[in-house]
Design an enzyme around this catalytic site. Structure first.
Site, PDB file in Angstrom:
ATOM      1  N   HIS B  62       0.847  -1.194   0.000  1.00  0.00           N
ATOM      2  CA  HIS B  62       0.000   0.000   0.000  1.00  0.00           C
ATOM      3  C   HIS B  62       0.886   1.249   0.000  1.00  0.00           C
ATOM      4  O   HIS B  62       1.263   1.745   1.061  1.00  0.00           O
ATOM      5  CB  HIS B  62      -0.888   0.021   1.250  1.00  0.00           C
ATOM      6  CG  HIS B  62      -1.993  -0.993   1.230  1.00  0.00           C
ATOM      7  ND1 HIS B  62      -1.799  -2.329   1.421  1.00  0.00           N
ATOM      8  CD2 HIS B  62      -3.335  -0.834   1.037  1.00  0.00           C
ATOM      9  CE1 HIS B  62      -2.971  -2.965   1.358  1.00  0.00           C
ATOM     10  NE2 HIS B  62      -3.915  -2.085   1.127  1.00  0.00           N
ATOM     11  N   HIS B 299      -3.785   3.357  -3.902  1.00  0.00           N
ATOM     12  CA  HIS B 299      -4.014   2.931  -2.515  1.00  0.00           C
ATOM     13  C   HIS B 299      -3.357   1.597  -2.185  1.00  0.00           C
ATOM     14  O   HIS B 299      -2.566   1.513  -1.251  1.00  0.00           O
ATOM     15  CB  HIS B 299      -5.526   2.838  -2.263  1.00  0.00           C
ATOM     16  CG  HIS B 299      -5.893   2.110  -1.018  1.00  0.00           C
ATOM     17  ND1 HIS B 299      -5.932   2.715   0.209  1.00  0.00           N
ATOM     18  CD2 HIS B 299      -6.227   0.805  -0.796  1.00  0.00           C
ATOM     19  CE1 HIS B 299      -6.270   1.818   1.130  1.00  0.00           C
ATOM     20  NE2 HIS B 299      -6.459   0.664   0.548  1.00  0.00           N
ATOM     21  N   GLU B 457     -20.786  -0.926  22.705  1.00  0.00           N
ATOM     22  CA  GLU B 457     -20.059  -2.140  23.064  1.00  0.00           C
ATOM     23  C   GLU B 457     -18.748  -2.268  22.301  1.00  0.00           C
ATOM     24  O   GLU B 457     -17.733  -2.722  22.837  1.00  0.00           O
ATOM     25  CB  GLU B 457     -20.924  -3.380  22.792  1.00  0.00           C
ATOM     26  CG  GLU B 457     -22.202  -3.458  23.613  1.00  0.00           C
ATOM     27  CD  GLU B 457     -23.357  -2.659  23.026  1.00  0.00           C
ATOM     28  OE1 GLU B 457     -23.194  -2.080  21.935  1.00  0.00           O
ATOM     29  OE2 GLU B 457     -24.422  -2.607  23.660  1.00  0.00           O
ATOM     30  N   HIS B 521     -31.904 -11.412  22.054  1.00  0.00           N
ATOM     31  CA  HIS B 521     -31.045 -11.262  23.220  1.00  0.00           C
ATOM     32  C   HIS B 521     -30.531 -12.610  23.750  1.00  0.00           C
ATOM     33  O   HIS B 521     -29.820 -12.632  24.744  1.00  0.00           O
ATOM     34  CB  HIS B 521     -31.806 -10.554  24.352  1.00  0.00           C
ATOM     35  CG  HIS B 521     -31.971  -9.079  24.137  1.00  0.00           C
ATOM     36  ND1 HIS B 521     -32.481  -8.539  22.981  1.00  0.00           N
ATOM     37  CD2 HIS B 521     -31.675  -8.014  24.948  1.00  0.00           C
ATOM     38  CE1 HIS B 521     -32.506  -7.211  23.092  1.00  0.00           C
ATOM     39  NE2 HIS B 521     -32.031  -6.870  24.255  1.00  0.00           N
TER      40      HIS B 521
END
Lengths: 740, 740
Positions: B62, B299, B457, B521
């Site tokens: 890169h 890139h 989180e 959950h």
């Protein structure tokens, strides 16, 4: 209510017709001077007490949020939203997403009050009961009439709502004609403080702003309370400024507990936004009217019988009665089913006109509403492939590009890895706002079906869920990124699977073969998650032919989501040119695993080698070396997908693995060795020993990495031979998996 | 360079001494009128060509980002940062995080130029070579001198940097005395466009602003290019406004390719911020000087030999020479090791003075620098427990609260679940900015050790990694949330494990026992991920005694991270009051699995039942029912942690599972049945059959949920009996796992 009316009460601080990007400052308390205002007040009281009762009943639940949002709910269901309670799946209905899903009673109660048939009073009262068939689970679930998406994990709903709004934009741009708009619905997304903290929410917000989704409104229940206490403990942002910076118009309603008119007017303003999504910041009080109003204690626990009684007394209700919904309140909502029928009738008439004027488009549109794609889609899948080594991510492009080009249900996107994932078809057009012109020369159109999600894997998968949920089968979303970064997206992938949403995820760079990018980019343990996830097919195809099979399976599997897991690097092709010519078979993929190479008199084979995906050829090479150099007769099984294999009959499964003996199930069978550079966990079900990864990977170019970890033909062959000798020497216990 | 000097060039548009929150508009091109500016220019040219060469060498890598950031690198390593190349672990060094880790050559090259001993020229040139011992992997790795954290997965570095800055704040507030500041370092975080799109980055930014971390500077390499093309395809935010809304000061440098002075001055301003973190928005050109400058093509791929040659010619370098670093450039950086020694000497002197003046604090501080906690910490773990049913999340609180209170290495936090996770100790003080006073009555202090992360989180786990990485052992971060939401945090949990960072995650509500919250959950498949993750202990303790064992293991396991997985609901206690009195044993947890209940003449037992965590008592109950009602003699094994079990000897493992026969390994052993309401994947290694979950969960209150899925003693007992009969009837193949 006529939008814009505010019952004659002048609004302090600014006009109620707020200019875009200005704040609505509404009255602080309802003036009880009009009949409607008095009625509103009574409805709110009834509603709040109902919620308190529903939580008190089984001494469980989340009352505070629903109570705080009461006025918002009235503004939405009574005034702002266009929907049809008796036709809950009406195609052009507004979509409502409760991203703060724990406040589910909010939605259930308004579904009940506004006349959704399934949500009977009995059902409403089954919240947190022992009824397994309750339509009031602890978080909203997509299977329930009037619920657009399952929510609960915070922030997901925002991404879903963005997906729903994108779906509308794309369908509208594709099918609507001047004066003939068959797709024109709005998406409303209710959020709490949490959704503005969760990364997935922030990613989705950023995209909504970029895409200028003026058909999306985010309604912020700004009560400044979360489980831990006041939000200023964790967030002191200028949220309005932040949302504006993200490309939203912002309206604020200061008295969100009572000011139904102000809220309704803000919603109406938002619906007619010309160029940006709206963020409506509504100040409310959690648990209003209870002894714990404005406190975290009101969030996730009932108020206690005494407090509920006190609420009733204070509001002029009979403290001994429960679940009281007076006739005046019932009457207030009673017009909604009829109003909904009117919406549907009007739309059906418009659709008839549309189909008459544009018969071809009309037919296509109707097929898409039915969730159909062209019946001959399999014909578009290439039948032959190059035999030169090919990266399966390249094969994937060859398979999907003609389908995505031809079938406009496909909405394909990537988290900024277009050059890597090969999902671009010839002539693809980006989904971008029409007003956008980018530095790299893109002119936006919402009719485009290629989505640049940016480096936002999590929102990508959440938005894809929204696209799929818009109307099952109308849009087939495809996402793409490196496999490792589906760990970022995993909570949304899970939500897609949980909702049986038909979404296809294309995950490239799927093993240590990713090479020099190193252990941060080399998935070792991630497959264990997705292989364990219900309603999710994790498929690792082994060459172009298997890639074709994987795509056929993933397109046909409408009961859930799929991940097609592809290699970064070139891998040998075992198909001999295409379907049926060589070893690999696309129909084998559909069975999860199949015999790639059998030996004569299979019952007497020495070993079965399982190969998978990018490393399938390793199994073939090892089998060849075993045969030619060690006199070991090895079968080879290709094993692209566990879950598909589990769906097969026990007879088929045993015929593939041959772990039973030649005569019956009890005599010793053929030992099975799996080769896969992933953590072995779970392979113990199918194999007796494995050549796997027990560590993270390493940064080494692709041509060195496999050898570094022992995935080299001679080394692997030695391990298999050593294992077979170990069996003869009695080193192992049958049933005890051996890590080679 | 004297900070603030701009070589006599007046700055357009505003003063260079920008007021807080204003922009620095710097000169557009370097005026080559001073010796230093000419030298800077030469250094930049040399550096850029070096990067191009390093990527060209093996035709990989890169180059674009590192080249675009050249001037930023000079400003950082030559001017802004305080570090000591010959003492890379100097405690009070500035921390640098390359969140855009793919631009790793940026860091490697500057480590080399500034004199880090390990980063020799040969090492630098090993980037993407076949050397497995290269110090230049594809992304920066923590094991390398001068690298603070492993980065690569985008956005993680931002969270790590926030953690590093929090560590400084907390240590400074704890130990610094007026005029005697032994902890005063700054944290610099380099980011690209991606880190501003990733949710984890946005979460961490939000917290950095809230915590007013004026010792943190985020440096934005604003090149407006990502893999897919120009950033305006996916983001048109007003990023400066967004960062200001998040509580940052913003400076902008418009000529980031050349204006070393302007950048250095901005960095110096940021270092001396009085109350907020700084965001320095630096406009650069990716791949500057190459034929693909400003394009996505620069890139992730080398420029090609011809282009590299052309770059050399254009800059007056010999096109035939590679890796040319002239004496002038070497000389430019040569002072840095000496300067670093000066920093260290000065600090050591200050530390000596400090320890003289504050001997107790000094001793404690030095112990923490050595990574020690008090040797008698195990004495703080409760030895006895209540025998009444107790939720293991409650047990967890009882175990850890006295430790967290007494040992100030512990920094305990939660993603807004304080009332649920029970991590608050008596007298705990929050980590909050001193200037903060919240609505719920908190007065901030950085000396606090309880962190409210908000509903973030992912950032929580990433920040915890930064806390742990600050200096190994100095801070022991503990995070907490519901287990299901560790899926949100999983990419950061993985990074912690990969880096062997000592972090403890407390995951409550860890099974369908979570009850009415429902399938969103209820973790079913998540354990499969963490059980497969290297350097991570996933521990499910079965009662208070095992919770104590789990904490002892997690505190002692400094080679990686742990997840302690706890129940929401009350579970039976099997310890008989405490250590050694009943069935469960804390030292058994350390072995991963152990025999909970043996039968007489163990070799002749009929079956072994494995129980785990919240459902451990199910195994005991089923064994009792088998014995008393069916005459089946069942052993019981408690199995809290796979990875710990794998660390035991084969003899120990076989003695626990007894899958071998009584005489030797080949005769039939005792069948093993595991009971755990998780997906079975991986249990096949230890068991022959399982009572597990094959679907997602369901919303039902805790007292109904287990029964709904068949986890009820009679039903399970029937299944075991049926299985044993099936074996006798020859229904199963040995080695083939049976889902009961």
């Amino acid at each position: 209510m006529a939008p814009g009316r505010v019952d004659g009460n002048p609004v302090e601080g600014s006009t109620i017709h707020a200019a875009k990007d200005q704040l609505v400052t509404a009255k602080k308390q309802p003036a009880a001077d009009t009949r409607l205002t008095r009625l509103h007040d009574h409805v709110l009281k009834t509603y709040r007490i109902l919620i308190a009762d529903l939580c008190q009943q089984f001494n469980m639940g989340h009352p505070g949020g629903a109570i705080g949002m009461a006025a918002i709910g009235v503004a939405l269901w009574k005034y702002a939203m266009r929907y049809a309670p008796h036709s809950p799946d009406w195609f052009n209905r507004d979509r409502f997403v409760l991203s703060n899903g724990h406040a589910c009673l909010f939605q259930y109660s308004f579904l009940h009050l506004s006349g959704y048939k399934a949500m009977t009073f009995e059902q409403l009262k089954s919240y947190h009961s022992e009824r397994a068939d309750s339509l009031c689970p602890g978080h909203p679930e997509i299977e329930i009439e009037g619920i657009e998406v399952t929510t609960g994990p915070l922030g997901q709903g925002v991404a879903n709502a963005v997906g729903l709004a994108v779906a509308t934009k794309n369908l509208a741009a594709t099918y609507n004609q001047p004066g003939n708009e068959v797709v024109s619905n709005h998406t409303w997304c209710m959020i709490g403080d949490a959704c503005l903290q969760e990364g997935v929410g922030l990613e989705a917000i950023s995209l909504a702003g970029h895409w200028r989704l003026n058909n999306l409104t985010i309604i912020y229940d700004n009560n400044q309370i979360t489980c831990d206490g006041s939000v200023d403990m964790v967030n002191n942002e200028d949220i309005n400024a932040k949302m504006r910076a993200c490309g939203f118009h912002v309206l604020e309603v200061s008295d969100g507990c009572y000011d139904i008119d102000g809220i309704a007017q803000a919603l109406e303003t938002a619906r007619h936004s010309s160029e940006k999504p709206y963020f409506i910041n509504i100040k409310t009080t959690i648990g209003l009217g209870s002894a714990v109003a404005g406190k975290a204690a009101s969030h996730g626990a009932p108020f206690g019988a005494e407090d509920v009684k006190a609420m009733k007394v204070a509001n002029g209700f009979d403290p001994e009665k429960h679940f009281e919904i007076g006739a005046e309140v019932r009457d207030f909502f009673s017009e909604l089913p009829e109003r909904g029928k009117g919406f549907v009738t009007e739309w059906e008439e418009a659709l008839r006109r549309y189909c008459g004027e544009f018969p071809e488009l009309g037919e296509e549109f109707q097929a898409r509403m039915r969730g159909e794609i062209r019946k001959d889609w399999r014909e578009l899948v290439p039948k032959t492939f190059d035999t030169a080594p090919t990266a399966s991510r390249v094969s994937g492009g060859k398979v999907i590009n003609p389908l995505a080009k031809a079938i406009n249900s496909f909405m394909v996107g990537t988290a900024d890895l277009s050059p890597s994932v090969n999902m671009i078809w010839e002539g693809k057009v980006d989904f971008q706002p029409p007003s956008l012109q980018t530095a790299c020369g893109i002119n936006g159109t919402y009719a485009g079906r290629y989505l640049h999600y940016g480096i936002r894997e999590h929102a990508m998968a959440g938005i894809a869920n929204g696209l799929a949920a818009f109307s099952r089968g109308t849009i087939l979303p495809v996402t793409s990124s490196f496999f490792m970064f589906y760990l970022y997206a995993a909570p949304a992938v899970r939500m897609g699977a949980l909702q049986h949403l038909h979404v296809i995820h294309v995950a490239t760079h799927d093993s240590i073969g990713a090479g020099e990018d190193g252990p941060t980019h080399q998935p070792i343990e991630l497959a264990a998650l997705f292989r364990s996830m219900p309603h999710l097919l994790y498929i690792r195809p082994g060459d172009s032919e298997e890639v074709a099979g994987a795509w056929e399976v993933a397109i046909a599997y409408t009961d859930g989501s799929s991940i097609i897991s592809e290699s970064r690097h070139k891998i040998p092709q075992l198909h001999g040119g295409g379907e049926g010519k060589g070893l690999t078979r696309r129909d084998g993929v559909a069975k999860g695993a199949y015999v790639l190479q059998e030996v004569d008199d299979a019952d007497t084979a020495d070993v079965t080698i399982i190969g998978v995906g990018a490393e399938l050829s390793f199994a073939v090479d090892v089998a060849a070396a075993l045969q030619s150099e060690r006199g070991v007769r090895a079968r080879v099984v290709s094993f692209p997908c566990w879950r598909l294999f589990e769906m097969q009959s026990v007879e088929y499964r045993r015929s593939v693995l041959r772990r039973h003996g030649p005569k019956d199930a009890h005599t010793a069978g053929i030992p099975v060795v799996v080769i896969e550079p992933y953590a072995p966990n779970g392979w113990e079900r199918y194999a007796d020993a494995g050549i796997n990864m027990r560590t993270f990977g390493h940064s080494l170019p692709g041509k060195y990495i496999y050898d570094h970890f022992g995935f080299e033909t001679v080394k692997m062959t030695d391990k298999v031979v050593g294992y077979l000798e170990g069996i003869k020497e009695g080193k192992y216990i049958k049933g005890e998996f051996v890590d080679l």
